[in-house]
Design a protein around this motif. Structure first.
Motif, PDB file in Angstrom:
ATOM      1  N   VAL A 147      -1.038   8.493 -17.006  1.00 24.13           N
ATOM      2  CA  VAL A 147      -2.060   8.084 -15.988  1.00 24.13           C
ATOM      3  C   VAL A 147      -1.552   7.686 -14.724  1.00 24.13           C
ATOM      4  CG1 VAL A 147      -4.428   7.269 -15.540  1.00 24.13           C
ATOM      5  CG2 VAL A 147      -3.709   8.094 -17.848  1.00 24.13           C
ATOM      6  N   ALA A 148      -1.572   8.461 -13.647  1.00 23.39           N
ATOM      7  CA  ALA A 148      -0.876   8.079 -12.240  1.00 23.39           C
ATOM      8  C   ALA A 148      -2.208   7.846 -11.228  1.00 23.39           C
ATOM      9  CB  ALA A 148      -0.012   8.816 -11.757  1.00 23.39           C
ATOM     10  N   SER A 149      -1.842   6.581 -10.573  1.00 26.27           N
ATOM     11  CA  SER A 149      -3.109   6.383  -9.681  1.00 26.27           C
ATOM     12  C   SER A 149      -3.111   7.329  -8.602  1.00 26.27           C
ATOM     13  CB  SER A 149      -2.768   4.900  -8.914  1.00 26.27           C
ATOM     14  OG  SER A 149      -1.563   4.962  -8.409  1.00 26.27           O
ATOM     15  N   LEU A 150      -4.075   7.510  -7.678  1.00 24.98           N
ATOM     16  CA  LEU A 150      -3.971   8.649  -6.581  1.00 24.98           C
ATOM     17  C   LEU A 150      -2.952   8.558  -5.795  1.00 24.98           C
ATOM     18  CD1 LEU A 150      -6.061  10.388  -5.367  1.00 24.98           C
ATOM     19  CD2 LEU A 150      -6.811   8.447  -3.586  1.00 24.98           C
ATOM     20  N   GLY A 151      -2.176   9.693  -5.524  1.00 27.76           N
ATOM     21  CA  GLY A 151      -0.980   9.850  -4.850  1.00 27.76           C
ATOM     22  C   GLY A 151       0.287   9.536  -5.402  1.00 27.76           C
ATOM     23  N   ALA A 152      -0.018   8.952  -6.787  1.00 26.37           N
ATOM     24  CA  ALA A 152       1.238   8.542  -7.341  1.00 26.37           C
ATOM     25  C   ALA A 152       1.885   9.821  -8.155  1.00 26.37           C
ATOM     26  CB  ALA A 152       1.290   7.358  -8.345  1.00 26.37           C
ATOM     27  N   GLY A 153       3.154   9.927  -8.406  1.00 23.89           N
ATOM     28  CA  GLY A 153       3.634  11.270  -9.323  1.00 23.89           C
ATOM     29  C   GLY A 153       4.166  10.623 -10.529  1.00 23.89           C
ATOM     30  N   HIS A 154       4.378  11.646 -11.405  1.00 21.14           N
ATOM     31  CA  HIS A 154       5.043  11.390 -12.611  1.00 21.14           C
ATOM     32  C   HIS A 154       5.914  12.722 -13.171  1.00 21.14           C
ATOM     33  CE1 HIS A 154       2.094  14.029 -14.661  1.00 21.14           C
ATOM     34  NE2 HIS A 154       1.133  13.582 -13.688  1.00 21.14           N
ATOM     35  N   ASP A 155       7.047  12.881 -12.044  1.00 22.84           N
ATOM     36  CA  ASP A 155       7.889  13.968 -12.372  1.00 22.84           C
ATOM     37  C   ASP A 155       9.275  13.356 -12.993  1.00 22.84           C
ATOM     38  OD1 ASP A 155       9.774  16.080 -12.042  1.00 22.84           O
ATOM     39  OD2 ASP A 155       9.730  16.070  -9.838  1.00 22.84           O
ATOM     40  N   PRO A 156       9.587  13.706 -14.071  1.00 23.64           N
ATOM     41  CA  PRO A 156      10.809  13.087 -14.742  1.00 23.64           C
ATOM     42  C   PRO A 156      12.004  13.458 -13.899  1.00 23.64           C
ATOM     43  CG  PRO A 156       9.346  14.233 -16.302  1.00 23.64           C
ATOM     44  CD  PRO A 156       8.864  14.638 -15.083  1.00 23.64           C
ATOM     45  N   SER A 157      12.083  14.756 -13.319  1.00 27.59           N
ATOM     46  CA  SER A 157      13.290  15.226 -12.807  1.00 27.59           C
ATOM     47  C   SER A 157      13.519  14.401 -11.398  1.00 27.59           C
ATOM     48  CB  SER A 157      13.106  16.509 -12.329  1.00 27.59           C
ATOM     49  OG  SER A 157      12.230  16.843 -11.247  1.00 27.59           O
ATOM     50  N   ALA A 158      12.675  13.506 -10.987  1.00 25.11           N
ATOM     51  CA  ALA A 158      12.696  12.625  -9.845  1.00 25.11           C
ATOM     52  C   ALA A 158      13.438  11.449 -10.190  1.00 25.11           C
ATOM     53  CB  ALA A 158      11.403  12.438  -9.115  1.00 25.11           C
ATOM     54  N   CYS A 159      13.645  11.264 -11.450  1.00 30.52           N
ATOM     55  CA  CYS A 159      14.048   9.874 -11.957  1.00 30.52           C
ATOM     56  C   CYS A 159      15.460   9.602 -11.925  1.00 30.52           C
ATOM     57  CB  CYS A 159      13.410   9.645 -13.369  1.00 30.52           C
ATOM     58  SG  CYS A 159      11.605   9.422 -13.388  1.00 30.52           S
ATOM     59  N   LEU A 160      16.244  10.812 -11.990  1.00 28.28           N
ATOM     60  CA  LEU A 160      17.915  10.780 -12.152  1.00 28.28           C
ATOM     61  C   LEU A 160      18.336  11.216 -11.121  1.00 28.28           C
ATOM     62  CD1 LEU A 160      17.887  12.557 -15.793  1.00 28.28           C
ATOM     63  CD2 LEU A 160      18.090  10.104 -15.204  1.00 28.28           C
ATOM     64  N   LYS A 161      18.088  10.420 -10.094  1.00 28.04           N
ATOM     65  CA  LYS A 161      18.412  10.659  -8.522  1.00 28.04           C
ATOM     66  C   LYS A 161      19.311   9.297  -7.913  1.00 28.04           C
ATOM     67  CE  LYS A 161      15.533  14.113  -7.459  1.00 28.04           C
ATOM     68  NZ  LYS A 161      14.716  14.853  -6.566  1.00 28.04           N
ATOM     69  N   LEU A 162      20.645   9.527  -7.607  1.00 22.52           N
ATOM     70  CA  LEU A 162      21.199   8.188  -6.859  1.00 22.52           C
ATOM     71  C   LEU A 162      21.566   8.864  -5.465  1.00 22.52           C
ATOM     72  CD1 LEU A 162      23.685   7.080  -9.776  1.00 22.52           C
ATOM     73  CD2 LEU A 162      21.644   5.929  -8.650  1.00 22.52           C
ATOM     74  N   THR A 192       0.695  -1.271  -0.067  1.00 20.00           N
ATOM     75  CA  THR A 192       0.139  -0.138   0.067  1.00 20.00           C
ATOM     76  C   THR A 192       0.774   1.470   0.131  1.00 20.00           C
ATOM     77  OG1 THR A 192      -1.632  -1.220   1.335  1.00 20.00           O
ATOM     78  CG2 THR A 192      -1.708   1.089   1.307  1.00 20.00           C
ATOM     79  N   SER A 193       0.633   2.073  -1.079  1.00 22.03           N
ATOM     80  CA  SER A 193       1.631   3.077  -1.117  1.00 22.03           C
ATOM     81  C   SER A 193       0.786   4.630  -1.549  1.00 22.03           C
ATOM     82  CB  SER A 193       2.441   2.903  -2.211  1.00 22.03           C
ATOM     83  OG  SER A 193       3.363   4.117  -2.315  1.00 22.03           O
ATOM     84  N   PHE A 194       0.518   5.467  -0.973  1.00 18.12           N
ATOM     85  CA  PHE A 194      -0.206   6.705  -1.160  1.00 18.12           C
ATOM     86  C   PHE A 194       0.715   7.508  -2.074  1.00 18.12           C
ATOM     87  CE2 PHE A 194      -2.093  11.079  -0.811  1.00 18.12           C
ATOM     88  CZ  PHE A 194      -3.233  10.669  -1.385  1.00 18.12           C
ATOM     89  N   SER A 195       1.611   7.865  -1.395  1.00 14.69           N
ATOM     90  CA  SER A 195       2.588   8.745  -2.246  1.00 14.69           C
ATOM     91  C   SER A 195       4.070   8.229  -2.525  1.00 14.69           C
ATOM     92  CB  SER A 195       2.845  10.113  -1.139  1.00 14.69           C
ATOM     93  OG  SER A 195       3.853  11.124  -1.893  1.00 14.69           O
ATOM     94  N   ASP A 196       4.103   8.111  -3.957  1.00 15.35           N
ATOM     95  CA  ASP A 196       5.141   7.033  -4.171  1.00 15.35           C
ATOM     96  C   ASP A 196       6.210   8.259  -4.763  1.00 15.35           C
ATOM     97  OD1 ASP A 196       4.332   8.039  -7.013  1.00 15.35           O
ATOM     98  OD2 ASP A 196       4.661   5.990  -7.582  1.00 15.35           O
ATOM     99  N   PHE A 197       6.170   9.182  -4.680  1.00 15.12           N
ATOM    100  CA  PHE A 197       7.470  10.303  -5.063  1.00 15.12           C
ATOM    101  C   PHE A 197       7.810   9.889  -6.659  1.00 15.12           C
ATOM    102  CE2 PHE A 197       7.526   9.758  -0.466  1.00 15.12           C
ATOM    103  CZ  PHE A 197       7.353  11.283  -0.059  1.00 15.12           C
ATOM    104  N   SER A 198       7.093   9.495  -7.396  1.00 15.24           N
ATOM    105  CA  SER A 198       7.083   9.269  -8.762  1.00 15.24           C
ATOM    106  C   SER A 198       7.841   7.818  -9.033  1.00 15.24           C
ATOM    107  CB  SER A 198       7.879  10.489  -9.518  1.00 15.24           C
ATOM    108  OG  SER A 198       7.227  11.635  -9.360  1.00 15.24           O
ATOM    109  N   THR A 199       8.147   7.034  -8.151  1.00 16.42           N
ATOM    110  CA  THR A 199       8.771   5.824  -8.123  1.00 16.42           C
ATOM    111  C   THR A 199       8.242   4.800  -9.294  1.00 16.42           C
ATOM    112  OG1 THR A 199       9.552   6.003  -5.844  1.00 16.42           O
ATOM    113  CG2 THR A 199       9.460   3.845  -7.019  1.00 16.42           C
ATOM    114  N   ASN A 200       6.772   4.778  -9.364  1.00 13.60           N
ATOM    115  CA  ASN A 200       6.332   3.983 -10.319  1.00 13.60           C
ATOM    116  C   ASN A 200       6.639   4.323 -11.602  1.00 13.60           C
ATOM    117  OD1 ASN A 200       5.063   1.250  -9.297  1.00 13.60           O
ATOM    118  ND2 ASN A 200       4.204   2.735  -7.827  1.00 13.60           N
ATOM    119  N   TYR A 201       6.354   5.856 -11.801  1.00  9.93           N
ATOM    120  CA  TYR A 201       6.668   6.387 -13.210  1.00  9.93           C
ATOM    121  C   TYR A 201       8.240   6.085 -13.403  1.00  9.93           C
ATOM    122  CZ  TYR A 201       7.692  10.367 -16.241  1.00  9.93           C
ATOM    123  OH  TYR A 201       8.106  11.141 -17.419  1.00  9.93           O
ATOM    124  N   CYS A 202       8.929   6.259 -12.800  1.00 12.94           N
ATOM    125  CA  CYS A 202      10.557   6.309 -12.798  1.00 12.94           C
ATOM    126  C   CYS A 202      10.943   4.929 -13.387  1.00 12.94           C
ATOM    127  CB  CYS A 202      11.299   6.856 -11.557  1.00 12.94           C
ATOM    128  SG  CYS A 202      10.950   8.539 -11.394  1.00 12.94           S
TER     129      CYS A 202
END
Length: 148
Positions: free
Chosen positions: A123-138, A85-95
């Motif tokens: 199309v993101a589920s409730l609470g899921a993000g889709h921010d490309p800038s969140a994807c390039l982080k180590l 269960t994940s409400f706020s995924d910080f764009s993880t599923n998108y990334c």
């Protein structure tokens, strides 16, 4: 995610496989260095995977479907789903998805095919993000600890 790639679907799919098979050598996941695993590659028109987070705490399931269009570009449909269960995924599923098809123009490092990809719809589920800038982080030190 619905996207169009500037290459044949066979090349787009081969690039995804090359990234997964090249982990920790030829390629790494720039979204906190997660680990992808192929779960089903038996159909040339689809690809199923899972991704474990860099800290090993969570596993998400992914699926891509590829369709070559008459005018050339590959139509890519992708879905990623958290297994907890994940409400706020910080764009993880998108990334999870984006890191397998992004190009050098997006700041990614392709392994064999640098195809441009244009996302038509996310199309993101409730609470899921889709921010490309969140994807390039180590996380600091992750690459050093893995010898990259």
């Amino acid at each position: 995610v619905s996207a169009s790639a500037g290459a044949l679907c066979s090349a787009v799919r081969a690039e995804m496989l090359a990234r997964v098979n090249g982990q920790f050598g030829r390629w790494h996941d720039p979204h906190n260095n997660g680990t992808y695993q192929i779960t089903d590659a038996s159909d040339a028109g689809s690809l199923s995977l899972q991704r474990r987070t860099g800290d090993g705490k969570f596993t998400d399931k992914l699926r891509f479907v590829f369709t070559d269009s008459a005018d050339g570009p590959c139509d890519v449909q992708g879905c990623s789903e958290s297994q907890v269960t994940s409400f706020s995924d910080f764009s993880t599923n998108y990334c999870n998805l984006r890191m397998l098809y992004c190009s050098s123009a997006d700041g990614c490092r392709p392994v064999i095919t640098d195809a441009s990809v244009s996302e038509r719809e996310v199309v993101a589920s409730l609470g899921a993000g889709h921010d490309p800038s969140a994807c390039l982080k180590l996380k600091e030190g992750v690459l050093r600890s893995r010898g990259l």
